[in-house]
Motif scaffolding. Structure first.
Motif, short mmCIF file in Angstrom:
data_model
loop_
_atom_site.label_atom_id
_atom_site.label_comp_id
_atom_site.label_asym_id
_atom_site.label_seq_id
_atom_site.Cartn_x
_atom_site.Cartn_y
_atom_site.Cartn_z
N THR A 16 0.83 -1.20 0.00
CA THR A 16 0.00 0.00 0.00
C THR A 16 0.87 1.26 0.00
N LEU A 17 2.03 1.20 0.65
CA LEU A 17 2.92 2.36 0.66
C LEU A 17 3.45 2.66 -0.73
N THR A 18 3.79 1.62 -1.48
CA THR A 18 4.27 1.82 -2.85
C THR A 18 3.21 2.52 -3.67
N LEU A 19 1.99 2.05 -3.60
CA LEU A 19 0.89 2.66 -4.36
C LEU A 19 0.64 4.09 -3.88
N ALA A 20 0.69 4.32 -2.58
CA ALA A 20 0.48 5.65 -2.03
C ALA A 20 1.55 6.62 -2.52
N VAL A 21 2.79 6.20 -2.51
CA VAL A 21 3.89 7.05 -2.96
C VAL A 21 3.74 7.35 -4.45
N LEU A 22 3.46 6.33 -5.24
CA LEU A 22 3.27 6.56 -6.68
C LEU A 22 2.15 7.55 -6.94
N SER A 23 1.08 7.47 -6.15
CA SER A 23 -0.06 8.37 -6.35
C SER A 23 0.31 9.83 -6.12
N GLN A 24 1.29 10.07 -5.28
CA GLN A 24 1.68 11.44 -4.97
C GLN A 24 2.75 11.99 -5.90
N LEU A 25 3.29 11.13 -6.76
CA LEU A 25 4.38 11.56 -7.64
C LEU A 25 3.89 11.90 -9.05
N THR A 27 2.92 14.74 -9.60
CA THR A 27 3.59 16.04 -9.68
C THR A 27 4.91 15.90 -8.92
N PRO A 28 5.95 16.64 -9.31
CA PRO A 28 7.25 16.50 -8.65
C PRO A 28 7.18 16.79 -7.15
N GLN A 29 7.83 15.95 -6.38
CA GLN A 29 7.88 16.09 -4.92
C GLN A 29 9.30 15.79 -4.44
N TYR A 30 9.72 16.46 -3.40
CA TYR A 30 10.96 16.07 -2.73
C TYR A 30 10.56 15.28 -1.49
N GLY A 31 11.49 14.59 -0.90
CA GLY A 31 11.20 13.65 0.18
C GLY A 31 10.31 14.19 1.28
N TYR A 32 10.68 15.34 1.85
CA TYR A 32 9.93 15.86 2.99
C TYR A 32 8.51 16.26 2.58
N THR A 64 11.56 9.19 -11.98
CA THR A 64 12.81 9.87 -12.32
C THR A 64 13.08 10.92 -11.26
N SER A 65 14.33 11.33 -11.15
CA SER A 65 14.66 12.34 -10.15
C SER A 65 15.56 13.40 -10.78
N SER A 66 15.51 14.58 -10.18
CA SER A 66 16.39 15.68 -10.61
C SER A 66 16.63 16.59 -9.41
N TRP A 67 17.78 17.23 -9.43
CA TRP A 67 18.14 18.13 -8.35
C TRP A 67 17.71 19.55 -8.69
N ASP A 68 17.14 20.22 -7.70
CA ASP A 68 16.84 21.65 -7.83
C ASP A 68 17.84 22.37 -6.93
N THR A 69 18.74 23.11 -7.55
CA THR A 69 19.77 23.82 -6.78
C THR A 69 19.52 25.32 -6.77
N SER A 70 18.32 25.74 -7.15
CA SER A 70 18.03 27.17 -7.23
C SER A 70 17.88 27.81 -5.86
N ARG A 75 17.50 20.32 -3.37
CA ARG A 75 16.49 19.29 -3.11
C ARG A 75 16.40 18.37 -4.32
N LYS A 76 16.26 17.10 -4.01
CA LYS A 76 16.08 16.12 -5.06
C LYS A 76 14.59 15.87 -5.23
N TYR A 77 14.08 16.14 -6.42
CA TYR A 77 12.67 15.97 -6.73
C TYR A 77 12.46 14.66 -7.48
N TYR A 78 11.37 14.01 -7.15
CA TYR A 78 10.99 12.75 -7.78
C TYR A 78 9.65 12.94 -8.48
N VAL A 79 9.48 12.29 -9.62
CA VAL A 79 8.22 12.36 -10.36
C VAL A 79 8.07 11.06 -11.15
N LEU A 80 6.81 10.70 -11.42
CA LEU A 80 6.56 9.50 -12.21
C LEU A 80 7.12 9.67 -13.62
#
Length: 115
Positions: A16-25, A27-32, A64-70, A75-80
């Protein structure tokens, strides 16, 4: 008994955690921010569980992930990924189907107990 229950609950929760995490990604999100959005929905996940899960999802090419250094703190952002979106939709359908079937079974148990 409680060790067995804890083990079974953990096993049930893992998927259920895997599905929950995927549902929130979608849009791009960082860990916190991901932890916070899940907590708002009543799903609690430790960072020690989240980051290995995100790495696994990235290795499976669902995310996929990408760093935002602005900002001052990078912060490392994750998105589907596109593939991740397809898999998420299929998993969601499977989850909804299974949940309905399981609900019917469990509801039937309660009714049987009332007879």
């Amino acid at each position: 008994m409680s060790n067995l229950l804890n083990s079974l609950s953990t096993e049930l929760r893992r998927g259920t955690l895997t599905l929950a995490v995927l549902s929130q990604l979608r849009t791009p999100q960082y860990g916190y921010s991901l932890v916070q959005s899940l907590e708002k929905s009543g799903i609690f996940i430790e960072q020690s569980t989240l980051y290995p899960l995100l790495r696994r999802l990235e290795k499976q090419e669902l995310v996929t992930s990408s760093w935002d250094t602005s900002e001052t703190r990078p912060r490392k952002y994750y998105v589907l990924s596109e593939y991740g979106k397809e898999v998420f939709e299929q998993l969601k359908e499977e989850w909804l189907k299974n949940s309905k079937e399981l609900y019917k079974l469990l509801e039937g148990e309660e009714k049987d107990g009332l007879d």
